[in-house]
Enzyme design. Structure first.
Site, PDB file in Angstrom:
ATOM      1  N   ALA A  90     -18.839  -5.062  -4.024  1.00 25.91           N
ATOM      2  CA  ALA A  90     -19.609  -4.229  -3.093  1.00 25.91           C
ATOM      3  C   ALA A  90     -19.754  -2.812  -3.629  1.00 25.91           C
ATOM      4  O   ALA A  90     -20.842  -2.218  -3.577  1.00 25.91           O
ATOM      5  CB  ALA A  90     -18.927  -4.226  -1.729  1.00 25.91           C
ATOM      6  N   MET A 124      -8.283  -5.046  -9.932  1.00 26.88           N
ATOM      7  CA  MET A 124      -8.385  -6.476  -9.641  1.00 26.88           C
ATOM      8  C   MET A 124      -7.512  -7.344 -10.534  1.00 26.88           C
ATOM      9  O   MET A 124      -7.006  -8.366 -10.105  1.00 26.88           O
ATOM     10  CB  MET A 124      -9.841  -6.917  -9.768  1.00 26.88           C
ATOM     11  CG  MET A 124     -10.725  -6.341  -8.678  1.00 26.88           C
ATOM     12  SD  MET A 124     -12.426  -6.930  -8.889  1.00 26.88           S
ATOM     13  CE  MET A 124     -13.296  -5.787  -7.809  1.00 26.88           C
ATOM     14  N   ARG A 149     -18.306 -11.068 -14.832  1.00 25.57           N
ATOM     15  CA  ARG A 149     -17.617 -12.192 -15.466  1.00 25.57           C
ATOM     16  C   ARG A 149     -18.441 -13.475 -15.417  1.00 25.57           C
ATOM     17  O   ARG A 149     -18.242 -14.377 -16.193  1.00 25.57           O
ATOM     18  CB  ARG A 149     -16.261 -12.428 -14.785  1.00 25.57           C
ATOM     19  CG  ARG A 149     -15.190 -11.450 -15.244  1.00 25.57           C
ATOM     20  CD  ARG A 149     -13.909 -11.684 -14.485  1.00 25.57           C
ATOM     21  NE  ARG A 149     -14.156 -11.624 -13.046  1.00 25.57           N
ATOM     22  CZ  ARG A 149     -13.261 -11.917 -12.116  1.00 25.57           C
ATOM     23  NH1 ARG A 149     -12.050 -12.308 -12.468  1.00 25.57           N
ATOM     24  NH2 ARG A 149     -13.554 -11.803 -10.832  1.00 25.57           N
ATOM     25  N   ASN A 196     -20.392  -6.707  -9.799  1.00 33.93           N
ATOM     26  CA  ASN A 196     -20.834  -7.570  -8.709  1.00 33.93           C
ATOM     27  C   ASN A 196     -20.085  -7.322  -7.397  1.00 33.93           C
ATOM     28  O   ASN A 196     -20.378  -7.936  -6.382  1.00 33.93           O
ATOM     29  CB  ASN A 196     -20.673  -9.044  -9.127  1.00 33.93           C
ATOM     30  CG  ASN A 196     -21.290  -9.982  -8.122  1.00 33.93           C
ATOM     31  OD1 ASN A 196     -22.373  -9.709  -7.614  1.00 33.93           O
ATOM     32  ND2 ASN A 196     -20.593 -11.077  -7.823  1.00 33.93           N
ATOM     33  N   ASN A 213     -16.879   1.480   0.343  1.00 32.70           N
ATOM     34  CA  ASN A 213     -17.558   1.163  -0.922  1.00 32.70           C
ATOM     35  C   ASN A 213     -18.738   2.078  -1.261  1.00 32.70           C
ATOM     36  O   ASN A 213     -18.747   2.669  -2.337  1.00 32.70           O
ATOM     37  CB  ASN A 213     -17.928  -0.312  -0.954  1.00 32.70           C
ATOM     38  CG  ASN A 213     -16.680  -1.169  -1.109  1.00 32.70           C
ATOM     39  OD1 ASN A 213     -15.837  -0.874  -1.955  1.00 32.70           O
ATOM     40  ND2 ASN A 213     -16.549  -2.188  -0.288  1.00 32.70           N
ATOM     41  N   TYR A 229       0.853  -1.183   0.000  1.00 35.68           N
ATOM     42  CA  TYR A 229       0.000   0.000   0.000  1.00 35.68           C
ATOM     43  C   TYR A 229       0.897   1.244   0.000  1.00 35.68           C
ATOM     44  O   TYR A 229       1.994   1.198   0.566  1.00 35.68           O
ATOM     45  CB  TYR A 229      -0.866  -0.032   1.265  1.00 35.68           C
ATOM     46  CG  TYR A 229      -2.076   0.870   1.236  1.00 35.68           C
ATOM     47  CD1 TYR A 229      -3.167   0.578   0.434  1.00 35.68           C
ATOM     48  CD2 TYR A 229      -2.116   2.014   2.033  1.00 35.68           C
ATOM     49  CE1 TYR A 229      -4.282   1.398   0.427  1.00 35.68           C
ATOM     50  CE2 TYR A 229      -3.231   2.842   2.021  1.00 35.68           C
ATOM     51  CZ  TYR A 229      -4.312   2.526   1.217  1.00 35.68           C
ATOM     52  OH  TYR A 229      -5.406   3.348   1.215  1.00 35.68           O
TER      53      TYR A 229
END
Lengths: 331, 331
Positions: A157, A245, A178, A155, A129, A57
């Site tokens: 949050a 992602m 997906r 899909n 989120n 991070y």
């Protein structure tokens, strides 16, 4: 409060969360005059938490550190200058206290007070989120009812929050996923168009929207998925990246910048939070709370773990295919 | 005017410019009431011209077509509703007339009148590169004197215009080039820092600027060069792409969008020109003309060709290493 000690998740060195995390006993925190003591009820395990433990991070904490960017709880003690936040108040914690602990001391002015009718587990998952979704739909392109927005990772949050907030704002959403299994569920949640990602995406989007211009794209994947989103945007459109992602960089053909005038931005919600005034924060939170009161913006929970199950919890959270968040629950 | 015919460059099909271009005789154009007839004196061969002939430009002309996005000349005949543009006036042509011809008819309101003391060969090269440079420095990041801008392709015509306009605006420039031979020349033209591109660029820039924040980057290369520019920008900075010499897409690490808040834009100067009001255009041109009067914004000419040498001219223009523009000169 009676207890003399609390339990906290702690790591002494960066690494694989399941290996470096330990539960340690710490003294009950001391409450400074401008602070309150919060008994934390729930804290989610977010990807950013795992990244920070791994040392990936952009901000590294002083070690040893307690992870956790999000959490909610109940005020159990107040400093003498913090009396405006009464004992028993439900609060969302700021992202710099380390929420994976039973109890923490925090400056009263850094807290967000939550209406008591909102479930504290849900409240613990609002600050990243739903707030990201709120900002994505408000800060980048001036939208009006009837306008279209397209997103991948629909899909997730944040993606589900986008669907519901867009609906509140009168916007139409194209949602890219997906897996075929989630299509129907996202339609029920209010997704106007739900499509499975793939090479024919652009044509499928065109057909489903009647060729309506899409001026805002929301990207949490990167790589090829982001490129397909770009190709669905109208000239002058903006793609906002809030996640990665696929771990792949964006590949931006020069012509999309020069001739199509696409614009590229990113959002880091913790940075927005730090830069915002309390008034700006509450303007968003109040509207999010109002939706939550009506049963909206509920984040799915796949499983709640106790502090004693910490290693299993972070291992579960690191798995790709889940149907909801992994949370730590205290009490 | 006495002549009954003119010569024009024409192509019937897209392809290699040296193969598909021909010089053809055409009738002297007829002047509509709102038009003037311009005897063109000079027209540069720009990369966009070659791209359009090759069929690689986003807008394809009706074929057969005459190329040329830029040019300047002298008004030799005026329609009866175009009397405000007197015969003998020097003008810059719009980008939709096809400037690679001796004479053209053009709507009087589409022309930009050029002060007669500005050389017409130089005037023919103002509408793309100096105007692009002007917009790059005005439209994307609010800059104030003392601020820094960084650019690659600093030795190009647009890059040199950026150096000179930035100097007028009190901005400091970091100029990235590939060849050591041009470093001194760009310093003399006003480049504050001139560096050779390479892996150590970020450190070299930091050292040369004393670590000053750079909030605007100008990219005409793409690929790895663009990535090195990104890494030199301050958080919240903007990279504007106006060219793609490497033919490589931009590769944007997700963290630069999410955590560093970099912003990515592009500019297509012909589109800006079409969208701008005459007043907006003249506001920029007047200031560019004022600089030109003082001997600034001179574009190097490597060689001027006659229409009869058209094939040699486009072959020369397609070569990478040149010290200036290739132009077509008429008379």
């Amino acid at each position: 409060m009676g207890k003399a000690t609390i339990n906290a998740a702690v790591y002494d060195a960066h690494g694989n969360p399941a290996e470096v995390l330990q539960v340690r006993t710490q003294p009950w925190p001391i409450c400074a005059p401008d602070e309150v003591i919060v008994a934390i009820r729930a804290a989610p395990i977010n990807p950013a938490d795992l990244n920070q433990i791994e040392g990936k991070y952009p901000i590294r904490p002083v070690l040893p550190a307690t992870p956790g960017f999000e959490g909610a709880g109940v005020v159990v003690e107040t400093g003498r200058e913090a009396g405006h936040v009464a004992e028993g108040t439900h609060v969302i914690l700021p992202h710099n206290v380390g929420t994976w602990r039973e109890v923490c001391a925090v400056k009263a002015t850094d807290l967000v007070v939550v209406p008591s009718e909102i479930d504290l587990v849900q409240a613990a998952m609002i600050k990243i989120n739903p707030l990201t979704a709120w900002r994505l739909l408000h800060d980048y392109v001036k939208m009006k009812p009837g306008d279209w927005v397209i997103q991948n990772a629909a899909n997730s949050a944040a993606g589900r929050a986008v669907i519901q907030i867009a609906r509140e704002l009168g916007l139409n959403t194209v949602n890219i996923v997906r897996r075929a299994e989630v299509v129907e569920e996202l339609r029920v949640q209010g997704g106007d168009v739900v499509l499975i990602d793939g090479e024919a995406l652009r044509d499928n989007v065109k057909e489903s929207t009647g060729g309506a211009p899409i001026r805002l794209g929301l990207n949490a994947v990167g790589g090829d998925s982001a490129l397909r989103l770009m190709n669905c945007l109208a000239p002058g459109g903006t793609l906002v990246t809030y996640g990665a992602m696929s771990l792949q960089p964006l590949k931006v053909p020069n012509g999309l910048l020069i001739f199509k005038d696409l614009r590229f931005r990113g959002i880091w919600i913790n940075k927005w939070y730090d830069d915002a005034s309390p008034g700006e924060r509450m303007e968003a939170f109040n509207q999010i709370f109002e939706m939550a009161r009506r049963g909206l913006l509920k984040t799915n929970v796949e499983k709640a773990y106790l502090m004693s199950e910490l290693k299993a919890a972070v291992e579960h959270a690191a798995q790709g295919k889940r149907d909801g968040k992994i949370i730590l629950q205290f009490d």
